[in-house]
Design a protein around this motif. Structure first.
Motif, PDB file in Angstrom:
ATOM      1  N   PHE A   1       0.805  -1.223   0.000  1.00  0.00           N
ATOM      2  CA  PHE A   1       0.000   0.000   0.000  1.00  0.00           C
ATOM      3  C   PHE A   1       0.842   1.279   0.000  1.00  0.00           C
ATOM      4  N   TYR A   2       2.160   1.159  -0.115  1.00  0.00           N
ATOM      5  CA  TYR A   2       3.067   2.298  -0.293  1.00  0.00           C
ATOM      6  C   TYR A   2       4.010   1.974  -1.448  1.00  0.00           C
ATOM      7  N   ASP A   3       4.387   2.997  -2.179  1.00  0.00           N
ATOM      8  CA  ASP A   3       5.363   2.830  -3.255  1.00  0.00           C
ATOM      9  C   ASP A   3       6.725   3.368  -2.820  1.00  0.00           C
ATOM     10  N   SER A   4       7.036   3.163  -1.550  1.00  0.00           N
ATOM     11  CA  SER A   4       8.332   3.519  -0.981  1.00  0.00           C
ATOM     12  C   SER A   4       8.797   2.359  -0.115  1.00  0.00           C
ATOM     13  N   GLN A   5      10.094   2.197  -0.032  1.00  0.00           N
ATOM     14  CA  GLN A   5      10.638   1.171   0.850  1.00  0.00           C
ATOM     15  C   GLN A   5      11.347   1.840   2.025  1.00  0.00           C
ATOM     16  N   ILE A   6      11.435   1.111   3.117  1.00  0.00           N
ATOM     17  CA  ILE A   6      12.105   1.577   4.332  1.00  0.00           C
ATOM     18  C   ILE A   6      13.348   0.719   4.509  1.00  0.00           C
ATOM     19  N   GLY A   7      14.459   1.326   4.906  1.00  0.00           N
ATOM     20  CA  GLY A   7      15.678   0.560   5.105  1.00  0.00           C
ATOM     21  C   GLY A   7      16.421   0.948   6.360  1.00  0.00           C
ATOM     22  N   VAL A   8      17.205   0.009   6.864  1.00  0.00           N
ATOM     23  CA  VAL A   8      18.093   0.236   8.005  1.00  0.00           C
ATOM     24  C   VAL A   8      19.204  -0.815   7.939  1.00  0.00           C
ATOM     25  N   VAL A   9      20.399  -0.439   8.333  1.00  0.00           N
ATOM     26  CA  VAL A   9      21.497  -1.399   8.476  1.00  0.00           C
ATOM     27  C   VAL A   9      21.518  -1.802   9.948  1.00  0.00           C
ATOM     28  N   PHE A  10      21.449  -3.115  10.196  1.00  0.00           N
ATOM     29  CA  PHE A  10      21.205  -3.634  11.539  1.00  0.00           C
ATOM     30  C   PHE A  10      22.032  -4.892  11.776  1.00  0.00           C
ATOM     31  N   ASN A  11      22.531  -5.060  13.000  1.00  0.00           N
ATOM     32  CA  ASN A  11      23.249  -6.260  13.400  1.00  0.00           C
ATOM     33  C   ASN A  11      22.354  -7.070  14.325  1.00  0.00           C
TER      34      ASN A  11
ATOM     35  N   GLN B   1      21.980  -3.954  17.319  1.00  0.00           N
ATOM     36  CA  GLN B   1      22.376  -2.563  17.134  1.00  0.00           C
ATOM     37  C   GLN B   1      22.203  -2.143  15.680  1.00  0.00           C
ATOM     38  N   ALA B   2      21.699  -0.931  15.500  1.00  0.00           N
ATOM     39  CA  ALA B   2      21.614  -0.348  14.162  1.00  0.00           C
ATOM     40  C   ALA B   2      22.938   0.324  13.844  1.00  0.00           C
ATOM     41  N   ALA B   3      23.333   0.276  12.583  1.00  0.00           N
ATOM     42  CA  ALA B   3      24.561   0.939  12.138  1.00  0.00           C
ATOM     43  C   ALA B   3      24.228   2.102  11.219  1.00  0.00           C
ATOM     44  N   SER B   4      22.950   2.422  11.122  1.00  0.00           N
ATOM     45  CA  SER B   4      22.530   3.542  10.288  1.00  0.00           C
ATOM     46  C   SER B   4      21.230   4.074  10.835  1.00  0.00           C
ATOM     47  N   GLY B   5      20.860   5.212  10.334  1.00  0.00           N
ATOM     48  CA  GLY B   5      19.514   5.701  10.571  1.00  0.00           C
ATOM     49  C   GLY B   5      18.572   4.990   9.626  1.00  0.00           C
ATOM     50  N   ILE B   6      17.309   5.248   9.788  1.00  0.00           N
ATOM     51  CA  ILE B   6      16.308   4.670   8.902  1.00  0.00           C
ATOM     52  C   ILE B   6      16.144   5.586   7.705  1.00  0.00           C
ATOM     53  N   TRP B   7      16.030   4.984   6.516  1.00  0.00           N
ATOM     54  CA  TRP B   7      15.821   5.785   5.318  1.00  0.00           C
ATOM     55  C   TRP B   7      14.621   5.249   4.560  1.00  0.00           C
ATOM     56  N   THR B   8      14.059   6.100   3.720  1.00  0.00           N
ATOM     57  CA  THR B   8      13.009   5.664   2.811  1.00  0.00           C
ATOM     58  C   THR B   8      13.476   5.945   1.388  1.00  0.00           C
TER      59      THR B   8
ATOM     60  N   ALA C   1       5.749   8.920   1.052  1.00  0.00           N
ATOM     61  CA  ALA C   1       6.604   8.331   2.092  1.00  0.00           C
ATOM     62  C   ALA C   1       5.727   7.617   3.117  1.00  0.00           C
ATOM     63  N   PRO C   2       6.183   6.494   3.640  1.00  0.00           N
ATOM     64  CA  PRO C   2       5.398   5.783   4.651  1.00  0.00           C
ATOM     65  C   PRO C   2       5.177   6.639   5.902  1.00  0.00           C
ATOM     66  N   ASP C   3       4.012   6.499   6.475  1.00  0.00           N
ATOM     67  CA  ASP C   3       3.661   7.160   7.722  1.00  0.00           C
ATOM     68  C   ASP C   3       4.582   6.651   8.844  1.00  0.00           C
ATOM     69  N   ARG C   4       4.816   7.485   9.828  1.00  0.00           N
ATOM     70  CA  ARG C   4       5.704   7.130  10.951  1.00  0.00           C
ATOM     71  C   ARG C   4       5.274   5.822  11.616  1.00  0.00           C
ATOM     72  N   SER C   5       3.974   5.580  11.685  1.00  0.00           N
ATOM     73  CA  SER C   5       3.505   4.355  12.338  1.00  0.00           C
ATOM     74  C   SER C   5       3.975   3.106  11.588  1.00  0.00           C
ATOM     75  N   TRP C   6       4.102   3.192  10.258  1.00  0.00           N
ATOM     76  CA  TRP C   6       4.583   2.050   9.477  1.00  0.00           C
ATOM     77  C   TRP C   6       6.101   1.906   9.582  1.00  0.00           C
ATOM     78  N   ILE C   7       6.802   2.990   9.763  1.00  0.00           N
ATOM     79  CA  ILE C   7       8.248   2.927  10.019  1.00  0.00           C
ATOM     80  C   ILE C   7       8.473   2.228  11.359  1.00  0.00           C
ATOM     81  N   ASP C   8       7.689   2.630  12.369  1.00  0.00           N
ATOM     82  CA  ASP C   8       7.786   1.999  13.684  1.00  0.00           C
ATOM     83  C   ASP C   8       7.440   0.511  13.602  1.00  0.00           C
ATOM     84  N   PHE C   9       6.423   0.162  12.822  1.00  0.00           N
ATOM     85  CA  PHE C   9       6.036  -1.234  12.651  1.00  0.00           C
ATOM     86  C   PHE C   9       7.172  -2.039  12.019  1.00  0.00           C
ATOM     87  N   PHE C  10       7.806  -1.470  11.000  1.00  0.00           N
ATOM     88  CA  PHE C  10       8.957  -2.117  10.352  1.00  0.00           C
ATOM     89  C   PHE C  10      10.054  -2.405  11.376  1.00  0.00           C
ATOM     90  N   VAL C  11      10.434  -1.404  12.157  1.00  0.00           N
ATOM     91  CA  VAL C  11      11.508  -1.577  13.142  1.00  0.00           C
ATOM     92  C   VAL C  11      11.112  -2.598  14.196  1.00  0.00           C
TER      93      VAL C  11
END
Length: 130
Positions: free
Chosen positions: A55-65, A70-77, A86-96
């Motif tokens: 339902f979004y045409d954007s992807q969310i990414g993070v570099v994670f161990n 631990q994350a090695a990056s911030g979250i990007w779209t 851009a995905p709503d903050r609630s979907w970014i939180d759901f991803f994480v």
């Protein structure tokens, strides 16, 4: 330390021969440092995780161990098409949250699949072969 000192020196020498460095320094002062940007690799143990939605045409990414959690990056779209929302903050939180709950330790199953309702989600993680 520069990633490739020899290449930087070759570029600098070429710019000096063309008078570009001299002109730049006359207008701006002496060069005090040099920087080089290259493509790197993710450190061992870290993985670039990407979340996509139907339902979004954007992807969310993070570099994670997953081993250290631990994350090695911030979250990007990243838009998947030019007019992508851009995905709503609630979907970014759901991803994480889904990533942290389901991708832990040295070995993990990928891809992770989530089916979401207004009330809950069903998340499926493939098991690794034994």
């Amino acid at each position: 330390m520069l990633a490739d000192e020899k290449m930087m020196q070759a570029v600098e020498q070429s710019l000096k021969e063309q008078g570009i460095i001299e002109q730049f320094e006359q207008e701006n002062g002496p060069v005090r440092g040099r920087m080089m940007i290259t493509i790197g690799e993710v450190p061992e143990g870290f993985y670039p995780f990407i979340g996509t939605f139907d339902f979004y045409d954007s992807q969310i990414g993070v570099v994670f161990n997953p081993a250290t959690m631990q994350a090695a990056s911030g979250i990007w779209t990243t838009p998947q098409k030019s007019d992508a929302e851009a995905p709503d903050r609630s979907w970014i939180d759901f991803f994480v949250q889904t990533l942290v709950q389901n991708v832990q330790g040295e070995s993990f199953g990928i891809p992770v699949y989530s089916f979401v309702t207004d009330e809950s989600d069903l998340t499926i993680v493939p098991s690794l072969p034994e």
